[in-house]
Scaffold this active site. Structure first.
Site, PDB file in Angstrom:
ATOM      1  N   PRO A  75      15.157   7.139 -23.132  1.00 15.29           N
ATOM      2  CA  PRO A  75      13.708   7.335 -22.986  1.00 15.29           C
ATOM      3  C   PRO A  75      12.891   6.201 -23.615  1.00 15.29           C
ATOM      4  CG  PRO A  75      14.743   9.410 -23.563  1.00 15.29           C
ATOM      5  CD  PRO A  75      15.816   8.364 -23.652  1.00 15.29           C
ATOM      6  N   ARG A 187      24.627  -6.219 -10.928  1.00 17.59           N
ATOM      7  CA  ARG A 187      23.517  -6.912 -10.265  1.00 17.59           C
ATOM      8  C   ARG A 187      23.937  -7.468  -8.922  1.00 17.59           C
ATOM      9  NH1 ARG A 187      21.938  -9.072 -16.263  1.00 17.59           N
ATOM     10  NH2 ARG A 187      20.673  -7.229 -16.762  1.00 17.59           N
ATOM     11  N   ARG A 212      10.315  -1.970  23.387  1.00 20.09           N
ATOM     12  CA  ARG A 212       8.904  -1.591  23.296  1.00 20.09           C
ATOM     13  C   ARG A 212       8.035  -2.555  24.111  1.00 20.09           C
ATOM     14  NH1 ARG A 212       5.233   2.478  22.289  1.00 20.09           N
ATOM     15  NH2 ARG A 212       3.435   1.732  21.086  1.00 20.09           N
ATOM     16  N   GLY A 284       5.865   0.260  13.821  1.00 21.52           N
ATOM     17  CA  GLY A 284       4.580   0.956  13.793  1.00 21.52           C
ATOM     18  C   GLY A 284       4.727   2.372  13.272  1.00 21.52           C
ATOM     19  N   GLY A 285       4.041   3.295  13.910  1.00 19.88           N
ATOM     20  CA  GLY A 285       4.084   4.693  13.476  1.00 19.88           C
ATOM     21  C   GLY A 285       5.463   5.295  13.530  1.00 19.88           C
ATOM     22  N   GLU A 308      19.463  -1.990 -12.964  1.00 26.70           N
ATOM     23  CA  GLU A 308      20.391  -3.074 -13.325  1.00 26.70           C
ATOM     24  C   GLU A 308      19.632  -4.247 -13.961  1.00 26.70           C
ATOM     25  OE1 GLU A 308      23.379  -2.458 -13.313  1.00 26.70           O
ATOM     26  OE2 GLU A 308      23.930  -1.163 -11.647  1.00 26.70           O
TER      27      GLU A 308
END
Length: 325
Positions: A75, A187, A212, A284-285, A308
């Site tokens: 902590p 790492r 698309r 996009g969405g 890390e």
């Protein structure tokens, strides 16, 4: 991956590992990351443990009949790892250590069978292996995370946990060295996780832009789209080369390996996240929906710039290495 063959390991190299981890992470970043932590802890026991410890734990760790977690962060001790406060007091009467303290953000906590704990023994740091079920060892609530939701993250709490002195790896005072050695490899692993996610997202984006259509043509035909794809591919290739170079230096035991692992981790996790995010933007969405995997890669990869060693600390390590030449 790195554990010697006499206990069932593969005895492969860091150079092998970055390719393996990248490939696994194209499927699921969170699962791959947990596997790399388990692998890091097992290789730590293989490298720093005595023969009795190796034979006791490694055969079941390499088959994953036992799982293991790495316990460093506290902590009040994050980037300043040396300031950890978890204490292990030696009891000469019973030849045991008595541990008190807590660790936070521990992947696999509560699920794992073993815990590689960095703790303070007097004025130095040591590494002690705790076993699930030891009296006084408990776990906090499962954290509700942005990503990595396929694996549990909890606090590890130690209240007068008695551990046989035979569970200490190496000598007292060598724990920080053990932790830093593990983090160099960690790492590379986490950078490779970001790289695998980025590669997967690039491929999803490529498939999407070819299908698309807007303004009566495929959006893949727009130069702006092609430029963005080229930038994404360049970031992936450069990160891959940096990770592989750092892995080669680590295999060689080169003195510059730690700094190279740090810069490779920073570049790969920054650029890997950017590629995932750019891929989401291209969809996009749709990229924001859970129907597509990109939003999961974005969520899973964000934490790689923190764990890390934060990417700010990676810059500190590299900068310090440069000015100390």
């Amino acid at each position: 991956i790195f554990v010697k063959e006499d206990v069932g390991g593969s005895a492969l190299t860091r150079a092998d590992a970055v390719s393996i981890v990248e490939a696994l992470a194209t499927g699921c970043v969170g699962t791959t990351a947990m596997l790399t932590i388990h692998n890091m802890c097992a290789s730590t026991i293989d490298k720093f443990g005595n023969e009795e410890q190796r034979q006791k734990w490694l055969p079941k760790l390499v088959t994953m009949d036992l799982l293991i977690s790495f316990c460093l962060t506290e902590p009040g001790s994050g980037s300043d790892a040396a300031s950890l406060s978890t204490k292990a007091v030696y009891d000469a009467k019973t030849d045991e250590y008595v541990l008190n303290g807590s660790k936070v953000f521990i992947s696999g906590a509560g699920l794992s069978d073993l815990y590689l704990v960095m703790c303070r023994t007097g004025d130095s740091i040591s590494c002690i292996v705790l076993e699930k079920g030891m009296p006084g060892l408990s776990f906090g609530a499962k954290e509700d995370k942005m990503g990595w939701n396929c694996q549990p993250t909890r606090q590890v709490i130690m209240e007068d946990v008695r551990v046989p002195a035979s569970n200490r790896l190496a000598q007292e005072g060598e724990g920080f060295k053990i932790a830093m050695a593990g983090l160099d490899g960690g790492r590379l692993n986490i950078g490779s996780c970001s790289l695998g996610a980025a590669q997967a997202c690039l491929e999803i984006a490529l498939d999407y832009v070819k299908e698309r259509k807007q303004f009566k043509k495929s959006i893949a035909d727009f130069q702006a789209t092609q430029f963005k794809l080229a930038d994404m591919a360049g970031k992936i290739v450069s990160a891959r080369l940096m990770l592989r170079q750092a892995a080669e230096l680590m295999d060689q035991g080169h003195p510059a390996a730690s700094a190279q692992c740090a810069i490779a981790k920073k570049i790969a996790t920054d650029q890997g996240f950017e590629v995932c995010n750019d891929a989401l933007q291209m969809l996009g969405g749709y990229g924001y929906l859970k129907d597509y995997d990109i939003e999961r890669y974005v969520r899973d990869c964000r934490v790689h710039q923190i764990l890390e060693g934060t990417n700010e600390i990676m810059r500190h390590i590299v900068g310090k290495a440069l000015v100390s030449k």
